[in-house]
Design a protein around this motif. Sequence first.
Motif, PDB file in Angstrom:
ATOM      1  N   TYR A  27     -97.464  46.056  20.735  1.00  0.00           N
ATOM      2  CA  TYR A  27     -97.917  44.709  21.108  1.00  0.00           C
ATOM      3  C   TYR A  27     -98.337  44.721  22.574  1.00  0.00           C
ATOM      4  N   CYS A  29     -99.891  42.251  25.640  1.00  0.00           N
ATOM      5  CA  CYS A  29    -100.214  40.885  26.042  1.00  0.00           C
ATOM      6  C   CYS A  29    -101.698  40.807  26.381  1.00  0.00           C
ATOM      7  N   CYS A 210     -95.827  34.731  23.005  1.00  0.00           N
ATOM      8  CA  CYS A 210     -95.808  36.175  22.747  1.00  0.00           C
ATOM      9  C   CYS A 210     -94.616  36.568  21.868  1.00  0.00           C
ATOM     10  N   HIS A 235     -92.467  37.124  32.673  1.00  0.00           N
ATOM     11  CA  HIS A 235     -92.966  36.994  31.294  1.00  0.00           C
ATOM     12  C   HIS A 235     -92.183  37.856  30.301  1.00  0.00           C
ATOM     13  N   HIS A 236     -92.069  39.140  30.570  1.00  0.00           N
ATOM     14  CA  HIS A 236     -91.419  40.010  29.580  1.00  0.00           C
ATOM     15  C   HIS A 236     -89.908  39.813  29.556  1.00  0.00           C
ATOM     16  N   GLU A 239     -89.545  36.929  27.348  1.00  0.00           N
ATOM     17  CA  GLU A 239     -89.778  37.314  25.943  1.00  0.00           C
ATOM     18  C   GLU A 239     -88.508  37.944  25.362  1.00  0.00           C
TER      19      GLU A 239
HETATM   20 ZN    ZN Z   1     -97.040  38.355  26.484  1.00  0.00          ZN
END
Ligand code: ZN
Length: 464
Positions: A27, A29, A210, A235-236, A239
């Motif tokens: 995956y 982004c 995401c 961001h991660h 997630e």
């Molecule tokens: Zn992402």
Amino acid sequence: MTLAIHNSLSRRKDPFEPLVPGKVGLYVCGPTVYDSIHVGNARTFSVFDLVVRWLRATGFEVTYVRNITDVDDKIMERARERGIGIDELTEATTANFRADCARLGLLAPDAEPRATRYIGPMLDLVAHLESKGLAYRGANGDVFFAVRDFPGYGKLSRRNLDDLRAGERVAVDTAKRDPLDFVLWKAAKPGELSWPSSYGAGRPGWHLECSAMAGRELGATIDLHGGGWDLQFPHHENEIAQSEGASGKPFVRVWMHAAFLNMGDEKMSKSLGNFFTARDVLDHLDPVQGGEQLRFFLLRGHYRSEVAFSREHLDEAGTTLRGFYTALREVPPVAVGIDWSDPHAARFRAAMDDDFDMPVALAALHELRGEVNRGRSPQLSGLLKALGGTIGFLQQDPEAFLKGGVSAGGANSGQPDVESLVAERTAAKKSRDFARADAIRKELEAAGIVLEDKPGGLTEWRKK
Ligand code: ZN
Ligand code: AMP
């Protein structure tokens, strides 16, 4: 031989073992589609294209997912500025993005989920988190993730909550229980794009998108997750909190982050204004060579090293690439399967398997090219083409590539008629009119055409 990949989570190169042997879910982004991508974004996408190609070339079956973020503040703002609908903006920008990727020679992902088509799974995820006590409704109607209630928070970026807290600006957001909490679902303000939900009309937060799309496309645990370096935090990290908070399973086995492309000492970025769009750069390069040249420039360093953007370095990459194509033109390759025990192939593979070490892999190709030039073996030339092919290079027709996108000219084209000038020069040389022959060479050179005299009186030309 085993592939080792640097995992941002362990901060080490670890042997790569997908959950299901031989199969990889990746995956990446993708872009937020409010504007064209810049060459920094193009670098990150090129890096993961390289990863997909190499995994496939060495026998992995890869499911490559790269999302489109098509709901966001910047998108709404831009649509308003331009006086167009949000869909109109995101459709057009997505089409432009795909066209840019095609010009760069990037593979299309196997799935390209768009955030606005996954609102259902996103809301399911929020409900799941709420049922586990990890999500709550704030005073302003937004739904937040309760960071302190998720024990692993900070493990990717190696930050601890108290350091983060100390770094927070004191502007206290009374809607949140804790300043570190982040938004999962934003309550809609009047006139904003929104979807109905049990939390009221609203839209998803970027991090939530995401987690939901990755989970839906690839399952609770995915083998590889990538993006640019800046996405690591928050961001991660967010997630991970959402996905692991909900599933209780590890979200990602290997996190990969590509280093920045810089302008001078600064990251190229939209907000700093120091950027060139990929299409603008491509428009200034040769139409036949440019895509492969730009991608070669973006990838010839190690993906974990920053690269500085400059016209000079871009030109240099073009010269190197043409050197490879010249060897393939001089010694036409035969189609060969790669024998990985061949010393050149083995060196190349060892480098690529060592966390995609392009500088070393390319050194192996340079050495091979030297041998092709010296020994003129069509087999070795075939090996050069095949190895280049594993990472998406050297697959164009060498003659056409080296001539470039210059038209051969002729009547009414506004370009010099290259073929007839070359013929005239050959005739002039034959009749020992060297002054005329020289004048023609200079005329062509001024138009960006380089001549190469071959044995037997043949002259070949290519674009400078
Ligand atoms: Zn992402
Ligand atoms: P964005 O649309 O800003 O979310 O960026 C899309 C992707 O490009 C993300 O993976 C970013 O990390 C990456 N990116 C942004 N700027 C750069 C840069 N200067 N160099 C390399 N990658 C970048």
